[in-house]
Design an enzyme around this catalytic site. Structure first.
Site, PDB file in Angstrom:
ATOM      1  N   GLU A 175       0.660  -3.699   2.903  1.00  0.00           N
ATOM      2  CA  GLU A 175       0.930  -4.139   4.044  1.00  0.00           C
ATOM      3  C   GLU A 175      -0.461  -4.557   4.803  1.00  0.00           C
ATOM      4  OE1 GLU A 175       3.591  -1.653   6.114  1.00  0.00           O
ATOM      5  OE2 GLU A 175       5.332  -2.439   5.009  1.00  0.00           O
ATOM      6  N   GLU A 323       9.736  -2.325  -0.635  1.00  0.00           N
ATOM      7  CA  GLU A 323      10.128  -1.146  -0.166  1.00  0.00           C
ATOM      8  C   GLU A 323      11.513  -1.572   0.592  1.00  0.00           C
ATOM      9  OE1 GLU A 323       7.106   0.476   2.492  1.00  0.00           O
ATOM     10  OE2 GLU A 323       5.599   0.054   1.022  1.00  0.00           O
TER      11      GLU A 323
HETATM   12  C1  GLA Z   1       5.610   0.769   5.242  1.00  0.00           C
HETATM   13  C2  GLA Z   1       4.729   1.391   4.231  1.00  0.00           C
HETATM   14  C3  GLA Z   1       5.144   2.699   3.745  1.00  0.00           C
HETATM   15  C4  GLA Z   1       5.726   3.489   4.646  1.00  0.00           C
HETATM   16  C5  GLA Z   1       7.058   2.767   5.255  1.00  0.00           C
HETATM   17  C6  GLA Z   1       7.847   3.801   6.142  1.00  0.00           C
HETATM   18  O1  GLA Z   1       6.444  -0.086   4.864  1.00  0.00           O
HETATM   19  O2  GLA Z   1       4.401   0.645   3.359  1.00  0.00           O
HETATM   20  O3  GLA Z   1       3.816   3.292   2.913  1.00  0.00           O
HETATM   21  O4  GLA Z   1       4.802   4.054   5.559  1.00  0.00           O
HETATM   22  O5  GLA Z   1       6.430   1.778   6.039  1.00  0.00           O
HETATM   23  O6  GLA Z   1       8.841   3.115   6.636  1.00  0.00           O
END
Ligand code: GLA
Length: 685
Positions: A175, A323
């Site tokens: 991210e 994710e």
């Molecule tokens: C982000 C991060 C993860 C985690 C999630 C929690 O997407 O990439 O490592 O922290 O948030 O929702």
């Protein structure tokens, strides 16, 4: 590698995407067509626990784990001392359980020894405060030294796993988000400006620095800020940030690619509407798009579907959900869970919109660390929590229908333009604080998606020839070459719709010397006489019906006898009374429509319905109850429908022909389907 990559790149400021892209499926010969996964952190657990975790995953039909993206201190516990033996064993054990692996490079979380010894690698915020260890993303994206470390760790991983048959791809970092304002980043910005403008006089001219005595004598004098500055500077800063994340990616790609099998993709995980940089610039060097699909406590399926379409548009092909939430997150003010059934609903929506993998974050919470409360698939005791069974059902279903979906992708005759320059330019100076460019995109997306049942969300520089209708909700920044690209589309028979605030600025974020829509005024045969921010709704009516405009209203005029007024304002502030609000003109075989007002949802739906009809766009299914989403994936000689009932009540859908119910084990043929609350049907046409 680098030169090959850069040949494919497009320069954000100037070029139209050079390669003809068409929606396509991504396929990986070594993997099942649909993947179900979880983020797994073996480094947080004793090795004696791994087999139990992987067995539970396998039992839930999980066939993918993402590993490693925060494990730098375990991989390289001290400078140049590597420890990969644990990762070798974790990958091998996953393989035993028929679980393939995406490896994350760990650069979002540098180890303490690195930042302690080399504090210049730490990020500096806009106010000059340097970050410290203990959280994550504390590095400077521009730091040469940090990039060297990032290159080395990525290379070490690639040398070891680039030919590992169980590793299917790479996620760079995690991210990408905050830029850095450290001295090195500032110097790079100045060099970037010098490269772009050549001379300081040229920059002064494009930024109109005579205003407020901003005139610069040399590039080093230019402040580095992301708020409250000259709009030209602000837009260039965003372009610099985009290019810097691109080169940050290229640095790691150049470490991985020479050692990795071609079948291993390289991507990074992105964040929906996030506008910290231009995703099209960064994706120009990535193999596939992948995004993190979080809805918090409110699953707004239209917004979420739009974000899937956005991710698909980054590469104009199928994508991964890297994710997603197992019911709830830990970062909202109130972390309510989405309902039982909605986790499955979300998984199928991802597939319907073109995902090829859905991965839950995370498998199990670390016993300590900042995210102890986040949703998981197993609890602190290592046994399944309630949502595990729902995910298991998704796994069974992916296995059942995967083959039918192999080689298929969503196809759309309608494109919605997502333009970062325009979103930034509007956000720098909203003029009405409630004018949110993403909300405006969603205002157009919602009826288009409901009526056409398929929308691509794409860059304004993408090829447009396959679309019957292209809608640019707020194309505030409209450089000449983009205007020419749009005009060529229209002349070939395309139907172009521009929303409020379009065509006001050039690529330097300077005002066009024509009124809006700038370079498209002649083609439109009309223009914006004046724009007005609204604090009260204004009546709007015409041949499409009656309604209101709020937030924004532009007083339009027609200059050409064949430019037609579709809607006009009623009595309001005097300036707008009886003036055109929406105008349209046929140009060659196509048309241009300018929508000057933020219309209410019902009136906008009437407008989009008429535009779709005029463009010859038909929905896949007629008479579908509200709240039932229709997704179609076609390709490889197949056509598969995914129907999702997002409602809390049952819904009935009639089908135009008998279709095979792929979720039903006996593959029964149906001419209608009854969907329970949050129900899903997958049908082969
Ligand atoms: C982000 C991060 C993860 C985690 C999630 C929690 O997407 O990439 O490592 O922290 O948030 O929702």
């Amino acid at each position: 590698m680098k030169s090959m990559l850069s040949a494919l790149l497009f320069s954000a400021a100037t070029a139209i995407l050079p390669i003809t892209l068409s929606a396509q499926a991504t396929s990986y010969p070594d993997k099942p067509p649909l993947l179900l996964g979880a983020a797994w952190y073996p480094e947080q657990w004793p090795e004696s626990r791994w087999d139990a975790d992987l067995s539970l995953m396998e039992a839930a039909h999980i066939n993918l784990v993402r590993v490693g993206e925060f494990a730098w201190s375990t991989m390289e516990p001290a400078e140049n001392q590597y420890n990969f033996a644990w990762l070798d064993r974790a990958i091998a054990l996953a393989a035993k359980h028929h679980i393939c692996v995406v490896l994350g490079t760990p650069t979002a979380a540098p180890p303490a020894w690195l930042t302690a010894k080399y504090p210049d690698t730490l990020r500096v915020d806009e106010n000059g405060v340097r970050d410290e260890h203990g959280n994550r993303q504390q590095f400077s994206f521009a730091s040469t030294r940090y990039r060297q470390f990032a290159h080395d760790i990525a290379e070490k991983m690639a040398e070891r796993y680039g030919h590992n048959p169980n590793v299917v791809g790479w996620q760079l970092d995690n991210e990408y988000a905050a830029p850095s304002f450290d001295p090195e980043a500032k110097a790079q910005f100045h060099a970037w400006l010098k490269k772009k403008y050549g001379t300081i006089e040229n920059l002064n001219q494009h930024w109109t620095t005579a205003y407020w005595s901003q005139t610069y004598d040399n590039f080093d004098e230019i402040p580095v800020r992301q708020e409250g500055e000259n709009p030209g500077l602000l837009l260039d800063w965003k372009h610099f940030v985009s290019d810097t994340w691109k080169s940050y990616s290229e640095n790691q790609i150049s470490a991985i690619r020479p050692h990795a099998d071609k079948r291993q993709f390289i991507t990074t995980n992105t964040m929906g509407w996030f506008d910290g940089f231009d995703e099209y610039v960064v994706h120009s060097v990535l193999d596939i798009a992948a995004w993190d699909d979080y809805v918090g406590s409110q699953y707004d399926y239209i917004d979420n579907g739009a974000r899937h379409d956005l991710a698909r548009g980054f590469k104009n092909k199928n994508f991964w959900v890297m994710e997603t939430q197992p019911a709830f997150v830990n970062w909202r003010p109130v972390n309510a869970a989405i309902d039982r059934g909605q986790v499955r609903d979300m998984a199928w929506q991802a597939i319907g919109h073109g995902a090829e993998a859905v991965e839950y974050w995370q498998w199990r919470s670390a016993l300590n660390g900042q995210e102890q409360y986040h949703g998981t698939l197993v609890g602190a005791d290592g046994t399944p929590v309630p949502v595990y069974d729902e995910v298991k059902q998704v796994g069974e279903e992916f296995e059942k229908v995967g083959q039918a979906l192999a080689g298929t992708a969503p196809q759309s005759a309608v494109a919605l333009i997502n333009d970062y320059d325009s979103r930034w330019a509007i956000n720098f100076q909203r003029h009405n604080r409630n004018f949110d460019p993403v909300a405006e995109m969603l205002a157009f997306y919602t009826p288009l998606r409901n009526q056409a049942q398929a929308v691509d969300v794409i860059s304004v520089r993408a090829p447009l020839d396959k679309y019957k209708l292209v809608v640019a909700p707020g194309l505030n920044v409209l450089p000449q070459d983009v205007a020419a690209h749009l005009l060529a589309y229209v002349k070939q028979g395309g139907n172009l719709v521009l929303g409020p605030r379009s065509g006001m600025k050039d690529e330097y974020n300077a005002l066009h010397i024509e009124r809006q829509p700038g370079p498209l005024v002649d083609a439109l045969g009309g223009r914006v006489e004046q724009f007005y921010a609204l604090d009260n709704a204004v009546p709007v009516n015409g041949e499409l019906g009656s309604g209101t405009a709020s937030l924004w209203a532009e007083q339009l005029s027609t200059k050409s006898p064949d430019t037609h007024v579709l809607l006009s304002y009623g009595p309001s502030n005097g300036w707008l009374d009886n003036q055109p609000a929406v105008i349209t003109r046929k140009v060659g075989k196509g048309s241009i429509t300018y929508v000057g007002a933020w219309l209410d949802a019902a009136l906008l739906a009437k407008l989009t319905s008429s535009l779709l009809e005029q463009s010859g766009v038909r929905p896949v299914l007629q008479n579908v109850p509200e709240g039932v989403e229709v997704c179609q994936r076609t390709g490889a000689g197949k056509s598969v429908l995914v129907l999702i009932n997002h409602n809390q009540t049952a819904a009935h859908v009639d089908l135009p022909q008998a279709m095979t119910d792929l979720l039903d084990s006996s593959h029964v043929r149906r001419t209608s389907v009854d969907l329970p609350k949050y129900g899903v049907a997958v049908l082969e046409m």
